[in-house]
Structure formats: C-alpha cells, structure tokens
Design a protein around this motif. Structure first.
Motif, PDB file in Angstrom:
ATOM      1  N   HIS A  60      33.095  46.657  27.175  1.00  0.00           N
ATOM      2  CA  HIS A  60      32.783  46.487  28.466  1.00  0.00           C
ATOM      3  C   HIS A  60      33.606  45.627  29.370  1.00  0.00           C
ATOM      4  O   HIS A  60      33.489  44.529  29.165  1.00  0.00           O
ATOM      5  CB  HIS A  60      31.459  46.245  28.940  1.00  0.00           C
ATOM      6  CG  HIS A  60      31.032  44.733  27.566  1.00  0.00           C
ATOM      7  ND1 HIS A  60      31.306  44.548  26.347  1.00  0.00           N
ATOM      8  CD2 HIS A  60      30.433  43.916  28.656  1.00  0.00           C
ATOM      9  CE1 HIS A  60      30.883  43.123  26.572  1.00  0.00           C
ATOM     10  NE2 HIS A  60      30.874  42.599  27.071  1.00  0.00           N
ATOM     11  N   ILE A  61      32.618  45.705  30.903  1.00  0.00           N
ATOM     12  CA  ILE A  61      33.376  44.930  31.938  1.00  0.00           C
ATOM     13  C   ILE A  61      32.067  44.781  32.617  1.00  0.00           C
ATOM     14  O   ILE A  61      31.069  45.635  32.939  1.00  0.00           O
ATOM     15  CB  ILE A  61      34.395  45.582  32.627  1.00  0.00           C
ATOM     16  CG1 ILE A  61      35.773  46.039  32.364  1.00  0.00           C
ATOM     17  CG2 ILE A  61      34.370  44.771  34.423  1.00  0.00           C
ATOM     18  CD1 ILE A  61      36.756  46.572  33.048  1.00  0.00           C
ATOM     19  N   ARG A  93      41.313  30.388  33.107  1.00  0.00           N
ATOM     20  CA  ARG A  93      40.266  31.534  34.352  1.00  0.00           C
ATOM     21  C   ARG A  93      40.727  33.100  34.536  1.00  0.00           C
ATOM     22  O   ARG A  93      40.147  33.870  35.894  1.00  0.00           O
ATOM     23  CB  ARG A  93      40.697  31.227  36.045  1.00  0.00           C
ATOM     24  CG  ARG A  93      39.487  29.662  36.006  1.00  0.00           C
ATOM     25  CD  ARG A  93      37.924  29.828  35.621  1.00  0.00           C
ATOM     26  NE  ARG A  93      37.419  28.050  35.843  1.00  0.00           N
ATOM     27  CZ  ARG A  93      36.896  27.647  34.998  1.00  0.00           C
ATOM     28  NH1 ARG A  93      37.852  27.477  34.114  1.00  0.00           N
ATOM     29  NH2 ARG A  93      36.917  26.014  35.712  1.00  0.00           N
ATOM     30  N   TYR A  94      40.833  33.177  32.965  1.00  0.00           N
ATOM     31  CA  TYR A  94      41.941  34.633  33.294  1.00  0.00           C
ATOM     32  C   TYR A  94      40.895  35.658  33.315  1.00  0.00           C
ATOM     33  O   TYR A  94      40.171  35.566  33.090  1.00  0.00           O
ATOM     34  CB  TYR A  94      42.791  35.096  32.344  1.00  0.00           C
ATOM     35  CG  TYR A  94      42.872  34.596  31.157  1.00  0.00           C
ATOM     36  CD1 TYR A  94      41.383  35.338  30.293  1.00  0.00           C
ATOM     37  CD2 TYR A  94      42.723  33.207  30.613  1.00  0.00           C
ATOM     38  CE1 TYR A  94      41.191  34.855  29.219  1.00  0.00           C
ATOM     39  CE2 TYR A  94      42.034  33.402  29.057  1.00  0.00           C
ATOM     40  CZ  TYR A  94      40.950  33.826  28.471  1.00  0.00           C
ATOM     41  OH  TYR A  94      40.896  33.228  27.101  1.00  0.00           O
ATOM     42  N   LEU A  95      41.207  36.867  33.879  1.00  0.00           N
ATOM     43  CA  LEU A  95      40.378  38.192  33.529  1.00  0.00           C
ATOM     44  C   LEU A  95      38.725  38.036  34.625  1.00  0.00           C
ATOM     45  O   LEU A  95      38.109  37.979  33.901  1.00  0.00           O
ATOM     46  CB  LEU A  95      39.887  38.351  32.521  1.00  0.00           C
ATOM     47  CG  LEU A  95      41.576  39.037  31.844  1.00  0.00           C
ATOM     48  CD1 LEU A  95      40.926  39.258  29.920  1.00  0.00           C
ATOM     49  CD2 LEU A  95      42.188  39.959  32.725  1.00  0.00           C
ATOM     50  N   ARG A  96      39.009  37.474  35.574  1.00  0.00           N
ATOM     51  CA  ARG A  96      37.798  36.934  36.563  1.00  0.00           C
ATOM     52  C   ARG A  96      38.278  37.683  37.690  1.00  0.00           C
ATOM     53  O   ARG A  96      39.112  36.857  38.153  1.00  0.00           O
ATOM     54  CB  ARG A  96      36.805  35.737  36.040  1.00  0.00           C
ATOM     55  CG  ARG A  96      36.665  35.369  34.688  1.00  0.00           C
ATOM     56  CD  ARG A  96      36.045  33.866  34.696  1.00  0.00           C
ATOM     57  NE  ARG A  96      35.561  33.769  33.305  1.00  0.00           N
ATOM     58  CZ  ARG A  96      34.769  34.091  32.740  1.00  0.00           C
ATOM     59  NH1 ARG A  96      33.794  34.301  33.822  1.00  0.00           N
ATOM     60  NH2 ARG A  96      33.855  33.369  31.945  1.00  0.00           N
ATOM     61  N   GLY A  97      37.471  37.951  38.416  1.00  0.00           N
ATOM     62  CA  GLY A  97      38.044  37.536  40.157  1.00  0.00           C
ATOM     63  C   GLY A  97      36.533  38.167  40.694  1.00  0.00           C
ATOM     64  O   GLY A  97      35.561  39.154  40.335  1.00  0.00           O
ATOM     65  N   ALA A  98      36.888  37.977  42.105  1.00  0.00           N
ATOM     66  CA  ALA A  98      35.789  38.425  43.367  1.00  0.00           C
ATOM     67  C   ALA A  98      36.700  39.248  44.634  1.00  0.00           C
ATOM     68  O   ALA A  98      37.695  39.127  44.246  1.00  0.00           O
ATOM     69  CB  ALA A  98      35.302  37.917  43.512  1.00  0.00           C
ATOM     70  N   GLN A 110      27.182  46.522  34.283  1.00  0.00           N
ATOM     71  CA  GLN A 110      28.442  46.770  33.609  1.00  0.00           C
ATOM     72  C   GLN A 110      28.885  47.812  33.235  1.00  0.00           C
ATOM     73  O   GLN A 110      27.590  48.984  33.730  1.00  0.00           O
ATOM     74  CB  GLN A 110      27.761  46.144  31.343  1.00  0.00           C
ATOM     75  CG  GLN A 110      27.318  45.118  31.408  1.00  0.00           C
ATOM     76  CD  GLN A 110      26.859  44.541  30.111  1.00  0.00           C
ATOM     77  OE1 GLN A 110      27.813  45.135  28.738  1.00  0.00           O
ATOM     78  NE2 GLN A 110      26.108  43.135  30.386  1.00  0.00           N
ATOM     79  N   ILE A 111      30.473  47.902  32.842  1.00  0.00           N
ATOM     80  CA  ILE A 111      31.115  49.090  32.682  1.00  0.00           C
ATOM     81  C   ILE A 111      31.768  49.355  31.688  1.00  0.00           C
ATOM     82  O   ILE A 111      32.273  48.159  30.441  1.00  0.00           O
ATOM     83  CB  ILE A 111      32.053  48.819  33.693  1.00  0.00           C
ATOM     84  CG1 ILE A 111      31.414  49.122  35.589  1.00  0.00           C
ATOM     85  CG2 ILE A 111      33.119  50.292  34.063  1.00  0.00           C
ATOM     86  CD1 ILE A 111      32.583  48.448  36.568  1.00  0.00           C
ATOM     87  N   MET A 112      31.406  50.554  31.342  1.00  0.00           N
ATOM     88  CA  MET A 112      32.003  50.969  29.599  1.00  0.00           C
ATOM     89  C   MET A 112      32.741  52.223  30.265  1.00  0.00           C
ATOM     90  O   MET A 112      32.621  52.829  30.813  1.00  0.00           O
ATOM     91  CB  MET A 112      30.867  51.156  28.636  1.00  0.00           C
ATOM     92  CG  MET A 112      29.692  49.988  28.537  1.00  0.00           C
ATOM     93  SD  MET A 112      28.220  50.487  27.960  1.00  0.00           S
ATOM     94  CE  MET A 112      27.493  48.942  28.279  1.00  0.00           C
ATOM     95  N   PHE A 113      33.519  52.705  28.704  1.00  0.00           N
ATOM     96  CA  PHE A 113      34.276  53.629  28.488  1.00  0.00           C
ATOM     97  C   PHE A 113      33.981  54.799  27.449  1.00  0.00           C
ATOM     98  O   PHE A 113      33.422  54.226  26.932  1.00  0.00           O
ATOM     99  CB  PHE A 113      35.705  52.975  29.041  1.00  0.00           C
ATOM    100  CG  PHE A 113      35.517  52.275  29.561  1.00  0.00           C
ATOM    101  CD1 PHE A 113      37.277  52.562  30.758  1.00  0.00           C
ATOM    102  CD2 PHE A 113      35.671  50.476  29.009  1.00  0.00           C
ATOM    103  CE1 PHE A 113      37.128  50.866  31.725  1.00  0.00           C
ATOM    104  CE2 PHE A 113      35.800  49.447  29.829  1.00  0.00           C
ATOM    105  CZ  PHE A 113      36.436  49.856  31.529  1.00  0.00           C
ATOM    106  N   HIS A 129      35.383  39.740  32.088  1.00  0.00           N
ATOM    107  CA  HIS A 129      35.937  40.799  30.892  1.00  0.00           C
ATOM    108  C   HIS A 129      36.443  40.145  29.903  1.00  0.00           C
ATOM    109  O   HIS A 129      37.505  39.202  30.399  1.00  0.00           O
ATOM    110  CB  HIS A 129      36.096  41.534  31.228  1.00  0.00           C
ATOM    111  CG  HIS A 129      37.366  42.297  31.508  1.00  0.00           C
ATOM    112  ND1 HIS A 129      38.230  42.369  30.508  1.00  0.00           N
ATOM    113  CD2 HIS A 129      38.115  42.696  32.863  1.00  0.00           C
ATOM    114  CE1 HIS A 129      39.373  42.637  30.925  1.00  0.00           C
ATOM    115  NE2 HIS A 129      39.513  42.845  32.496  1.00  0.00           N
ATOM    116  N   CYS A 130      36.781  40.151  28.496  1.00  0.00           N
ATOM    117  CA  CYS A 130      37.216  39.307  27.612  1.00  0.00           C
ATOM    118  C   CYS A 130      39.033  40.251  27.288  1.00  0.00           C
ATOM    119  O   CYS A 130      38.516  40.976  27.777  1.00  0.00           O
ATOM    120  CB  CYS A 130      36.147  39.380  26.327  1.00  0.00           C
ATOM    121  SG  CYS A 130      36.809  41.384  25.086  1.00  0.00           S
TER     122      CYS A 130
END
Length: 292
Positions: A213-214, A183-188, A229-232, A124-125
């Motif tokens: 969103h994510i 590569r911030y805010l990225r992962g598995a 996607q995930i939202m809030f 996500h951003c």
C-alpha cells in the motif's frame, strides 16, 4: 506508453522555485484560500508555489475508470507519518525498485468538482519494508517478528483513523517523531486546475500484517481533510514481487483479501509504462469537513 517522464519531473521542480527550502508548513499556508501566495524560503528567496503541470493525455483512460465522487474512505495514517518537509514530485532518492508514476485526482465529495491548490502528501515503505525517518522501528527483513509499534493484529473496532475496524496499523492517530534523517519515498505536491498531482516513486514493498500500500493525505486550507491508502491488484503485486530487489525477501503474509483496511475503492488503476507502471486514482474529499 513507453516514454519516460524525467523531463516532466524536472519542469515540475522548476515550477516550484526554491522547492527544497519551502517545507510543507509554508506550502500549506501559501495554498490556503482561493490561490497561492508568495512565500519566503529558508534561503531568503521569495517564490510562489505552483501546481502540478497540466495532465498528460496518457492518463485520461486510467482516470475514466478510476472512480467517482463518492466520499473516499478514511483510514488510519499508520504509525510512520510525519511532516517530511519534502515538496517534490520525484520521491525515490536512492531507493531501488520498479518505477511507478502515481497520478491522484482530488475532487470535492459534494460537488464532484476538482479541488485545485490542495496539497497531497504520499509516503510508503521501500522494497525492504522500511520507512524513511523510521527505519529502526519499521519492519524489514521478512519473517522477523515486527518491532514494538509495528502492525501485528487489527486493533478493536473503532480504533484510530476511522477506517474499517480502525485498520491494522498501531499508533495511527499520532504523528511520528522522526527516528533518523532519511526522507526517501515521502513527498507533497499541489493539485492543478484539474485537481491532479503526480509523483514518481517505486512500487512499494511489504511488511508483516499489511498488504502492499501507499499512504496519502490531502490538505485543504491548512486542514487535513482526507487520510487514506492506495492499494494494487494482487496479480500485479505478484509480478513485481518476483523482480529484484523485492524477490530478495520472502514470507509475505498479508494480501488484499486478508488486509484489515483494504477496500475495492482503494485499488489504483495501473497500466504498463516503459520499464515500469503508471497508476491513477480519484480521491473524493470532504473539503469543508461537514460530513458530506
């Protein structure tokens, strides 16, 4: 729920011995089939990737109301996805923002059983609306016109990604060639026996044309079986956006009710946790890709 989970993040890293040198491709191969197998990292070490540790009790109530096994809506992956080769639970790096612990439970959409050893990616951003690996082409600085390839208006119905109207993000069917080395805010992470992964990140920022969103992607047996996607809740978005560093940007133009991708089922169940938040959501994936 006022405790911190830094210690748990460390233990998860230790479970992934040599984690920074495995990479997503090798992890997917290791997690194919009924279990995980040993792999050789780029440093020459032989390790066996392990799943996220057992779920803590503070997530139970959130997961109870987080959803059912109805097939999760597929959406565009957006224009900023690429294999970041970052197998880790804490994806923040140097990004500033309100701490958010993300817990995702992955189920089979037909059997409703947990999917263990699935690989879940999120990205996500940051608070400024920038994506790592794509800072020069992602939208920052609220109020400025979005650059070429960034969200402007929804594409025609049936556009990339198969979500409602194809979503509001251009270039959603192609993986991005990274434009920088960040590569911030990225992962598995790998799901445990309960089908759960956890990440520590920050509350996402915003950019023009999209709600907050994510992005998430689920891999089973080396196949991409779900992109969503995930939202809030907007009340929580408003609380967070009033805090630094989010408050340094104004002009947010798209909210849940005006987003072309948003569905109620994408809302994460969120609770307060210390100086941040913890959220849970259930994904129901078609693991055998038979349309069920």
């Amino acid at each position: 729920m006022g405790h911190d989970h830094d210690g748990q993040r460390v233990s998860r890293r230790r479970l992934f011995a040599g984690i920074s040198s495995i990479g997503l491709g090798t992890l997917l191969a290791a997690c194919s089939g009924s279990g995980t197998s040993a792999v050789t990292t780029s440093t020459g070490a032989t390790v066996t990737p392990q799943a996220t540790t057992a779920t803590t009790g503070d997530l139970a109530a959130l997961f109870e109301g987080a959803g059912t096994c109805r097939l999760t809506a597929t959406t565009t992956q957006g224009p900023y996805y690429f294999d970041a080769d970052k197998v880790r639970s804490d994806i923040r790096e140097d990004r500033q923002g309100v701490r958010l612990r993300v817990a995702i439970k992955v189920q089979d959409s037909e059997t409703c059983e947990p999917l263990k050893n699935a690989v879940v990616e999120i990205w996500h951003c940051d608070a400024a609306g920038l994506y790592s690996g794509a800072e020069s082409v992602s939208t920052g600085g609220g109020g400025n016109p979005p650059p070429s390839g960034a969200p402007t208006a929804p594409p025609p119905s049936g556009g990339p990604g198969g979500g409602p109207g194809g979503g509001g993000e251009g270039g959603g069917s192609m993986d991005l060639t990274p434009q920088d080395d960040k590569r911030y805010l990225r992962g598995a992470q790998v799901t445990n026996a309960e089908g759960i992964v956890e990440f520590t990140t920050i509350w996402p920022g915003w950019y023009r044309g999209r709600t907050i969103h994510i992005h998430a992607m689920v891999h089973v047996s080396n196949e991409r079986v779900l992109t969503t996607q995930i939202m809030f809740d907007e009340e929580l978005n408003s609380v967070v956006m009033a805090k630094a560093p989010y408050s340094e940007r104004t002009g947010r133009d798209t909210f849940n009710d005006g987003d072309t991708i948003y569905q109620d089922g994408m809302l994460m169940k969120v609770g307060q946790e210390g100086d941040g938040y913890v959220g849970a959501i259930v994904f129901a994936a078609d693991s055998d890709r038979d349309g069920g």
